[in-house]
Design an enzyme around this catalytic site. Structure first.
Site, PDB file in Angstrom:
ATOM      1  N   SER A  30       0.828  -1.207   0.000  1.00 13.22           N
ATOM      2  CA  SER A  30       0.000   0.000   0.000  1.00 13.22           C
ATOM      3  C   SER A  30       0.863   1.258   0.000  1.00 13.22           C
ATOM      4  CB  SER A  30      -0.949   0.006   1.200  1.00 13.22           C
ATOM      5  OG  SER A  30      -0.221  -0.104   2.412  1.00 13.22           O
ATOM      6  N   ASN A 116      -2.563  -2.137  13.115  1.00 12.43           N
ATOM      7  CA  ASN A 116      -4.021  -1.965  13.024  1.00 12.43           C
ATOM      8  C   ASN A 116      -4.498  -0.708  13.742  1.00 12.43           C
ATOM      9  OD1 ASN A 116      -3.774  -4.361  11.725  1.00 12.43           O
ATOM     10  ND2 ASN A 116      -4.792  -5.610  13.292  1.00 12.43           N
ATOM     11  N   HIS A 162     -38.617  23.084 -13.746  1.00  9.62           N
ATOM     12  CA  HIS A 162     -38.642  22.231 -14.953  1.00  9.62           C
ATOM     13  C   HIS A 162     -37.807  22.853 -16.082  1.00  9.62           C
ATOM     14  CE1 HIS A 162     -42.207  20.292 -13.043  1.00  9.62           C
ATOM     15  NE2 HIS A 162     -42.473  21.539 -12.693  1.00  9.62           N
ATOM     16  N   SER A 289     -11.575  24.418 -28.373  1.00 11.23           N
ATOM     17  CA  SER A 289     -11.778  23.164 -29.077  1.00 11.23           C
ATOM     18  C   SER A 289     -10.618  22.968 -30.035  1.00 11.23           C
ATOM     19  CB  SER A 289     -13.097  23.223 -29.847  1.00 11.23           C
ATOM     20  OG  SER A 289     -13.079  22.297 -30.913  1.00 11.23           O
ATOM     21  N   LYS A 295     -14.867  28.047 -30.357  1.00  8.20           N
ATOM     22  CA  LYS A 295     -15.343  27.519 -29.077  1.00  8.20           C
ATOM     23  C   LYS A 295     -14.584  28.050 -27.862  1.00  8.20           C
ATOM     24  CE  LYS A 295     -18.165  24.835 -28.411  1.00  8.20           C
ATOM     25  NZ  LYS A 295     -18.240  23.384 -28.657  1.00  8.20           N
ATOM     26  N   ASN A 297     -15.085  26.777 -23.990  1.00  5.16           N
ATOM     27  CA  ASN A 297     -15.900  25.823 -23.228  1.00  5.16           C
ATOM     28  C   ASN A 297     -15.724  25.951 -21.717  1.00  5.16           C
ATOM     29  OD1 ASN A 297     -16.842  24.676 -25.649  1.00  5.16           O
ATOM     30  ND2 ASN A 297     -15.023  23.362 -25.788  1.00  5.16           N
ATOM     31  N   GLU A 302     -17.762  21.706 -16.210  1.00  6.29           N
ATOM     32  CA  GLU A 302     -18.115  20.367 -16.711  1.00  6.29           C
ATOM     33  C   GLU A 302     -17.377  19.270 -15.942  1.00  6.29           C
ATOM     34  OE1 GLU A 302     -18.507  20.156 -21.221  1.00  6.29           O
ATOM     35  OE2 GLU A 302     -17.627  22.132 -20.908  1.00  6.29           O
ATOM     36  N   TYR A 329     -10.022  -6.269  12.715  1.00  6.57           N
ATOM     37  CA  TYR A 329      -9.319  -5.773  11.533  1.00  6.57           C
ATOM     38  C   TYR A 329      -9.271  -6.855  10.466  1.00  6.57           C
ATOM     39  CZ  TYR A 329      -5.831  -4.025   8.309  1.00  6.57           C
ATOM     40  OH  TYR A 329      -5.212  -3.610   7.173  1.00  6.57           O
ATOM     41  N   GLN A 334      -7.488  -2.043   3.966  1.00 14.90           N
ATOM     42  CA  GLN A 334      -6.454  -1.294   3.246  1.00 14.90           C
ATOM     43  C   GLN A 334      -7.035  -0.590   2.017  1.00 14.90           C
ATOM     44  OE1 GLN A 334      -2.370  -2.840   3.054  1.00 14.90           O
ATOM     45  NE2 GLN A 334      -2.617  -2.922   0.841  1.00 14.90           N
ATOM     46  N   LYS A 337      -8.280   3.506   1.855  1.00 19.54           N
ATOM     47  CA  LYS A 337      -7.524   4.752   1.729  1.00 19.54           C
ATOM     48  C   LYS A 337      -7.617   5.431   0.371  1.00 19.54           C
ATOM     49  CE  LYS A 337      -4.500   2.580   4.092  1.00 19.54           C
ATOM     50  NZ  LYS A 337      -5.519   1.950   4.968  1.00 19.54           N
TER      51      LYS A 337
HETATM   52  N1  ARG Z   1      -1.473  -1.152   5.193  1.00 28.00           N
HETATM   53  C1  ARG Z   1      -2.412  -1.635   6.141  1.00 28.00           C
HETATM   54  C2  ARG Z   1      -3.771  -0.956   5.952  1.00 28.00           C
HETATM   55  O1  ARG Z   1      -3.797  -0.020   5.263  1.00 28.00           O
HETATM   56  C3  ARG Z   1      -1.930  -1.374   7.527  1.00 28.00           C
HETATM   57  C4  ARG Z   1      -2.411  -2.354   8.539  1.00 28.00           C
HETATM   58  C5  ARG Z   1      -1.913  -3.671   8.192  1.00 28.00           C
HETATM   59  N2  ARG Z   1      -2.171  -4.604   9.248  1.00 28.00           N
HETATM   60  C6  ARG Z   1      -1.999  -5.883   9.073  1.00 28.00           C
HETATM   61  N3  ARG Z   1      -2.237  -6.633  10.052  1.00 28.00           N
HETATM   62  N4  ARG Z   1      -1.583  -6.388   7.932  1.00 28.00           N
HETATM   63  O2  ARG Z   1      -4.774  -1.366   6.477  1.00 28.00           O
END
Ligand code: ARG
Length: 469
Positions: A30, A116, A162, A289, A295, A297, A302, A329, A334, A337
């Protein structure tokens, strides 16, 4: 003892005979997106270390070394010289491993902590900052809308239902409708801040810790305090590590904000069209454009309208992500995020750019006046006029309908009918009927709270000016 390689502090040390398959590492990392939590991760670690010192787990020298090490790492990340390693999975492990490589005491930093509760902490810290910044952008947009209305406070446009011309409103009144929406968005974000503002650290992996951690001290150090100054810590360790309600609330508040911005965008897009021509957007906030040379825009509007789609989608993703998770958990989390980051980034940019675009938008007063001069906009006023003469509204509605039909049939605007024409439809009309079509008077007559009348509109502008500062 200082571990000699970063990987020796990775979660697999001891239990596993080797690293994960390359595919698995790439699948489960991650760091490519959670690196941006680094500032909050370091902040959390400093608070945790400070607490570990106060309960005797760290010596003063160890705390000092950890703090200095984290500060150096922070400076390197800031400068872009820090090397993130995919094999270290995430931001937490990257920073801790590098700290431990440099500072032996780093190996004690994770005492009583799990990734966690660490990640739960980091996202709460991050979101708090994000909300504060977004609140600011929302206020700026509100101010821009009020200013645009106030500096064009004599401009009247048709109000639509309307998308058909309905009744006249001040342009300012129309813009202030969005100021109201944004104010509710502001309130929702404040509520969300309140719910995010609780410290989960000390929840451990799911079951707290046997060590005498001082959760309240950590909470205070990180500003997780209520208006009474008392520390706010989560009250159930399993909930503490798996609760993402605050994220869903933010995603929902962001989605509604995005929907409001999308509606405003739609008005802007209509108004800037040749058919309406109510506004002009400065060149810097429009695009051309590649094919049609004429044009210009309204792409900012948009794209803002379009981006509401992903913000709504992020809310759905988060809800779907959570709905089947057993306690406590799960690695699924993950996935929260990128959705959270995307919602925050998108609404912040859209809000900022909307304000900037409107700040560079001028009102075409004559086009507005031409549209607002349509006497049909005052057909309801004509019915109210008959009500004033003692007629039942239902009958007045019917009579005015007949007058409108006569105007249409004879190809004349409503205000060009003669008194004889009016009287021919109903004898209740008298010579003062012409006064109904005076737009200035018509606007002055709208005196109710919340109505688009002249005095009320000015009162609302003054109210917003005062409250927005
Ligand atoms: N990268 C993990 C997340 O975003 C962090 C926690 C990972 N915990 C674990 N027991 N693998 O949730």
């Amino acid at each position: 003892m200082a571990p000699s390689t970063p990987s020796s502090v990775v979660s697999r040390s001891g239990r596993f005979s080797g690293g994960p398959a390359a595919d698995v590492a790439a699948f489960s990392e991650s760091i490519s997106f959670d690196w941006r939590l680094w500032r909050h991760d370091i902040r959390g670690s400093v608070a945790h270390a400070t607490m570990l010192r106060s309960i005797g787990v760290l010596t003063a020298a160890e705390l000092k070394a950890i703090k200095a090490g984290l500060a150096t790492i922070g400076a390197e990340i800031e400068a872009g010289t820090f090397t993130w390693k995919t094999e270290l999975e995430d931001v937490h492990m990257n920073i801790e491993a590098e700290l431990t490589r440099r500072v032996p005491a780093g190996a004690k930093l994770h005492t009583g902590r799990s990734r966690n509760d660490q990640v739960a902490l980091d996202v709460r810290l991050w979101l708090r900052d994000e909300i504060v910044a977004l609140l600011d952008e929302v206020r700026t947009l509100q101010r821009t809308l009020v200013d645009l209305g106030a500096s064009n406070d004599s401009v009247i446009i048709p109000g639509y239902t309307h998308l058909q011309r309905a009744q006249p409103v001040y342009l300012a009144h129309h813009l202030l409708a969005y100021v109201e929406m944004l104010d509710r968005d502001h309130g929702r974000l404040m509520d969300c801040f309140d719910r995010a503002n609780v410290c989960p650290l000390g929840s451990g992996a799911l079951a707290g810790s046997t060590l005498p951690l001082d959760r309240e001290q950590v909470a205070k150090l990180l500003g997780f305090v209520g208006s009474d100054g008392k520390p706010r810590v989560t009250q159930n360790s399993m909930d503490g590590v798996s609760d993402r309600d605050f994220m869903v609330e933010f995603a929902a508040a962001a989605a509604l904000l995005a929907v409001h911005l999308s509606r405003l965008s739609e008005d802007v897009i209509l108004w800037v069209s040749s058919e309406f021509g109510f506004i002009r957007i400065a060149d810097a906030y429009t695009t051309g454009s590649s094919l049609m040379p004429q044009k210009k825009n309204p792409d900012v509007a948009e794209l803002t309208r379009g981006k509401s789609g992903r913000v709504i989608g992020n809310l759905m993703s988060l809800l779907t992500l959570l709905k089947g998770l057993p306690m406590a958990y799960n690695r699924d989390l993950q996935e929260d995020k990128e959705r959270l980051f995307d919602s925050a980034d998108t609404v912040r940019r859209c809000t900022r750019l909307m304000a900037a675009m409107l700040d560079n938008t001028t009102i075409n007063a004559s086009a507005c006046a031409r549209a607002a001069a349509d006497p049909l906009l005052l057909a309801t006023d004509l019915a109210d006029y008959l009500v004033g003469k003692g007629m039942a509204f239902r009958q007045a509605h019917h009579v005015v309908g007949a007058v409108v039909a006569l105007a249409e049939k004879t190809g004349r605007p409503l205000d060009r009918l003669t008194l004889a024409d009016f009287k021919g439809v109903d004898p209740a009309f008298t010579a003062d009927v012409t006064s109904v079509f005076d737009l200035g008077q018509a606007m002055a007559r709208r005196r109710l709270t919340g109505a688009p009348g002249t005095a009320e509109m000015k009162k609302q502008i003054a109210r917003w000016r005062k409250s927005l500062g």
